[in-house]
Design a protein around this motif. Structure first.
Motif, PDB file in Angstrom:
ATOM      1  N   LYS A   3       0.820  -1.211   0.000  1.00  0.00           N
ATOM      2  CA  LYS A   3       0.000   0.000   0.000  1.00  0.00           C
ATOM      3  C   LYS A   3       0.853   1.259   0.000  1.00  0.00           C
ATOM      4  O   LYS A   3       1.835   1.360   0.727  1.00  0.00           O
ATOM      5  CB  LYS A   3      -0.920   0.007   1.216  1.00  0.00           C
ATOM      6  CG  LYS A   3      -1.841   1.222   1.280  1.00  0.00           C
ATOM      7  CD  LYS A   3      -2.711   1.196   2.529  1.00  0.00           C
ATOM      8  CE  LYS A   3      -3.573   2.450   2.618  1.00  0.00           C
ATOM      9  NZ  LYS A   3      -4.418   2.429   3.854  1.00  0.00           N
ATOM     10  N   VAL A   4       0.464   2.225  -0.828  1.00  0.00           N
ATOM     11  CA  VAL A   4       1.111   3.531  -0.873  1.00  0.00           C
ATOM     12  C   VAL A   4       0.335   4.470   0.054  1.00  0.00           C
ATOM     13  O   VAL A   4      -0.823   4.799  -0.207  1.00  0.00           O
ATOM     14  CB  VAL A   4       1.146   4.092  -2.312  1.00  0.00           C
ATOM     15  CG1 VAL A   4       1.651   5.527  -2.310  1.00  0.00           C
ATOM     16  CG2 VAL A   4       2.005   3.212  -3.208  1.00  0.00           C
ATOM     17  N   VAL A   5       0.955   4.847   1.144  1.00  0.00           N
ATOM     18  CA  VAL A   5       0.316   5.728   2.116  1.00  0.00           C
ATOM     19  C   VAL A   5       0.278   7.162   1.596  1.00  0.00           C
ATOM     20  O   VAL A   5      -0.688   7.893   1.801  1.00  0.00           O
ATOM     21  CB  VAL A   5       1.065   5.675   3.460  1.00  0.00           C
ATOM     22  CG1 VAL A   5       0.440   6.635   4.472  1.00  0.00           C
ATOM     23  CG2 VAL A   5       1.076   4.251   4.006  1.00  0.00           C
ATOM     24  N   ILE A  19       5.536   4.102   1.797  1.00  0.00           N
ATOM     25  CA  ILE A  19       5.020   2.771   1.495  1.00  0.00           C
ATOM     26  C   ILE A  19       4.830   1.974   2.777  1.00  0.00           C
ATOM     27  O   ILE A  19       5.689   1.982   3.657  1.00  0.00           O
ATOM     28  CB  ILE A  19       6.005   2.011   0.572  1.00  0.00           C
ATOM     29  CG1 ILE A  19       6.336   2.852  -0.669  1.00  0.00           C
ATOM     30  CG2 ILE A  19       5.447   0.654   0.185  1.00  0.00           C
ATOM     31  CD1 ILE A  19       7.600   2.396  -1.367  1.00  0.00           C
ATOM     32  N   GLU A  20       3.713   1.279   2.873  1.00  0.00           N
ATOM     33  CA  GLU A  20       3.453   0.409   4.016  1.00  0.00           C
ATOM     34  C   GLU A  20       4.250  -0.877   3.842  1.00  0.00           C
ATOM     35  O   GLU A  20       3.925  -1.723   3.014  1.00  0.00           O
ATOM     36  CB  GLU A  20       1.957   0.115   4.101  1.00  0.00           C
ATOM     37  CG  GLU A  20       1.517  -0.473   5.426  1.00  0.00           C
ATOM     38  CD  GLU A  20       0.008  -0.577   5.532  1.00  0.00           C
ATOM     39  OE1 GLU A  20      -0.528  -1.646   5.163  1.00  0.00           O
ATOM     40  OE2 GLU A  20      -0.627   0.421   5.933  1.00  0.00           O
ATOM     41  N   VAL A  54       8.959   2.747  12.332  1.00  0.00           N
ATOM     42  CA  VAL A  54       8.659   1.395  12.803  1.00  0.00           C
ATOM     43  C   VAL A  54       7.233   1.312  13.351  1.00  0.00           C
ATOM     44  O   VAL A  54       6.521   0.330  13.130  1.00  0.00           O
ATOM     45  CB  VAL A  54       9.678   0.963  13.878  1.00  0.00           C
ATOM     46  CG1 VAL A  54       9.313  -0.418  14.432  1.00  0.00           C
ATOM     47  CG2 VAL A  54      11.091   0.939  13.286  1.00  0.00           C
ATOM     48  N   GLU A  55       6.794   2.350  14.070  1.00  0.00           N
ATOM     49  CA  GLU A  55       5.447   2.339  14.658  1.00  0.00           C
ATOM     50  C   GLU A  55       4.366   2.310  13.586  1.00  0.00           C
ATOM     51  O   GLU A  55       3.379   1.578  13.695  1.00  0.00           O
ATOM     52  CB  GLU A  55       5.268   3.555  15.559  1.00  0.00           C
ATOM     53  CG  GLU A  55       6.112   3.517  16.826  1.00  0.00           C
ATOM     54  CD  GLU A  55       5.838   4.702  17.735  1.00  0.00           C
ATOM     55  OE1 GLU A  55       4.996   5.546  17.364  1.00  0.00           O
ATOM     56  OE2 GLU A  55       6.466   4.775  18.809  1.00  0.00           O
ATOM     57  N   LYS A  56       4.546   3.105  12.533  1.00  0.00           N
ATOM     58  CA  LYS A  56       3.584   3.124  11.430  1.00  0.00           C
ATOM     59  C   LYS A  56       3.800   1.969  10.455  1.00  0.00           C
ATOM     60  O   LYS A  56       2.915   1.629   9.681  1.00  0.00           O
ATOM     61  CB  LYS A  56       3.674   4.454  10.668  1.00  0.00           C
ATOM     62  CG  LYS A  56       3.188   5.664  11.437  1.00  0.00           C
ATOM     63  CD  LYS A  56       3.447   6.948  10.661  1.00  0.00           C
ATOM     64  CE  LYS A  56       2.749   6.962   9.309  1.00  0.00           C
ATOM     65  NZ  LYS A  56       3.001   8.229   8.575  1.00  0.00           N
ATOM     66  N   GLY A  57       4.996   1.405  10.493  1.00  0.00           N
ATOM     67  CA  GLY A  57       5.314   0.321   9.559  1.00  0.00           C
ATOM     68  C   GLY A  57       5.498   0.802   8.144  1.00  0.00           C
ATOM     69  O   GLY A  57       5.119   0.116   7.190  1.00  0.00           O
ATOM     70  N   THR A  58       6.111   1.998   7.983  1.00  0.00           N
ATOM     71  CA  THR A  58       6.279   2.569   6.641  1.00  0.00           C
ATOM     72  C   THR A  58       7.731   2.931   6.357  1.00  0.00           C
ATOM     73  O   THR A  58       8.521   3.166   7.275  1.00  0.00           O
ATOM     74  CB  THR A  58       5.425   3.839   6.469  1.00  0.00           C
ATOM     75  OG1 THR A  58       5.862   4.842   7.408  1.00  0.00           O
ATOM     76  CG2 THR A  58       3.957   3.548   6.679  1.00  0.00           C
ATOM     77  N   ASN A  77      -1.601   7.169  -6.869  1.00  0.00           N
ATOM     78  CA  ASN A  77      -2.119   8.092  -5.865  1.00  0.00           C
ATOM     79  C   ASN A  77      -2.029   7.490  -4.470  1.00  0.00           C
ATOM     80  O   ASN A  77      -1.881   6.275  -4.303  1.00  0.00           O
ATOM     81  CB  ASN A  77      -3.576   8.453  -6.173  1.00  0.00           C
ATOM     82  CG  ASN A  77      -3.712   9.209  -7.478  1.00  0.00           C
ATOM     83  OD1 ASN A  77      -2.900  10.087  -7.784  1.00  0.00           O
ATOM     84  ND2 ASN A  77      -4.737   8.877  -8.258  1.00  0.00           N
ATOM     85  N   SER A  78      -2.119   8.348  -3.467  1.00  0.00           N
ATOM     86  CA  SER A  78      -2.160   7.870  -2.089  1.00  0.00           C
ATOM     87  C   SER A  78      -3.319   6.887  -1.944  1.00  0.00           C
ATOM     88  O   SER A  78      -4.428   7.153  -2.409  1.00  0.00           O
ATOM     89  CB  SER A  78      -2.347   9.042  -1.133  1.00  0.00           C
ATOM     90  OG  SER A  78      -1.277   9.959  -1.267  1.00  0.00           O
ATOM     91  N   GLY A  79      -3.055   5.743  -1.343  1.00  0.00           N
ATOM     92  CA  GLY A  79      -4.061   4.700  -1.223  1.00  0.00           C
ATOM     93  C   GLY A  79      -3.923   3.625  -2.276  1.00  0.00           C
ATOM     94  O   GLY A  79      -4.559   2.573  -2.182  1.00  0.00           O
TER      95      GLY A  79
END
Length: 282
Positions: A3-5, A19-20, A54-58, A77-79
């Motif tokens: 996933k693209v945050v 990126i997630e 690390v907390e967000k995992g991105t 796009n985002s998402g």
């Protein structure tokens, strides 16, 4: 799928993409990179990791839109999602208390030197960061770099911001003025890294450069990213990407990087033409 945050064009032709990828975020270290495949028909392209949470995992990278794969990425796009993200790859930068550090970055390298400057500052070093662009409107990440550097120097080719000149010009002034430099790091275009290495060589300043040769698998199996350092063949993906800039065979590096330039330009032109005909991304 990854996933693209977030994906934004922060200055013309330079994009940030978050990126997630929790597994990569947990293991990432300064100086490492990832291999991204934008879609099922895409190629594997290396990108320096500029940040991770690390907390967000991105993870976060900065990239230039220069070919088909980066063109595809610039239209996510985002998402949205990327087909594959592999990493972290490469050897991390050695972080220690060396003294006075100079970090230099241009283009995507501005983002790539950020984690190095941050880690060096945290380790107790005095950090000077030099960033370059053709003009003021292409400068990015300046404020963030100020937070992790003792001094940030901006250089622009047209003199519209900071010093008139690029990273090598600023570096030349620093060494001529007797600035104490114990170690230096440069990330960006090959020409800039070579010039900076040539500038520091007479002063015996330890100089590390992040080489960006053609790369395919990223695990040392294909051999496409081979470079000559100190007379020995090395693979940028597993032995690097950082190498001693004073020992790199720069002539060979330029020749190998330019092998497919004409093919890449033609492929990108054809892709853009097809895209305009169908009226949407392909």
């Amino acid at each position: 799928m990854y996933k693209v945050v977030r994906r934004d064009e922060i200055v013309p032709n330079v994009h940030i993409i978050e990126i997630e990828a929790p597994g990569i975020a947990e293991k990432a270290r300064p100086g490492q990179f990832v291999l991204i495949v934008p879609d099922e028909t895409g190629e594997r392209v290396p990108f320096s990791i500029s940040d991770w949470n690390v907390e967000k995992g991105t993870i976060t990278i900065f990239f230039l839109e220069v070919g088909i794969s980066t063109s595809k990425m610039a239209r996510i796009n985002s998402g949205g999602a990327l087909y594959s993200v592999s990493g972290p790859l490469g050897k991390p930068t050695r972080i220690d208390k060396f003294g006075s550090i100079v970090c230099g970055g241009g283009c995507y390298g501005i983002g790539a030197v950020y984690p190095i400057a941050r880690a060096m500052k945290k380790a107790g070093n005095t950090v000077t960061t030099i960033i370059e662009a053709r003009s003021a409107y292409l400068i990015y990440l300046e404020e963030q770099l100020k937070e992790v550097s003792d001094k940030v120097i901006v250089g622009t080719a047209d003199g519209s911001r900071g010093s008139k000149g690029m990273v090598p010009d600023v570096l030349t002034e620093l060494v001529k003025n007797g600035e104490k430099i114990d170690r230096s790091y440069f990330v960006g275009c090959t020409f800039m890294m070579m010039n900076c290495s040539n500038i520091t060589r007479p002063y015996n300043i330890k100089t590390l450069v992040a080489l960006n040769p053609i790369m395919v698998d990223g695990t040392g199996m294909c051999g496409c990213c081979r470079v000559t350092v100190g007379g020995e063949t090395k693979f940028a993906c597993v032995d690097g990407p950082e190498f001693d800039g004073h020992k790199v065979d720069w002539e060979e590096m330029f020749k190998r990087k330019s092998i497919y330039l004409e093919n890449e330009a033609m492929a990108y032109q054809n892709y853009r033409c097809q895209e305009s005909v169908v009226g949407k991304d392909i």
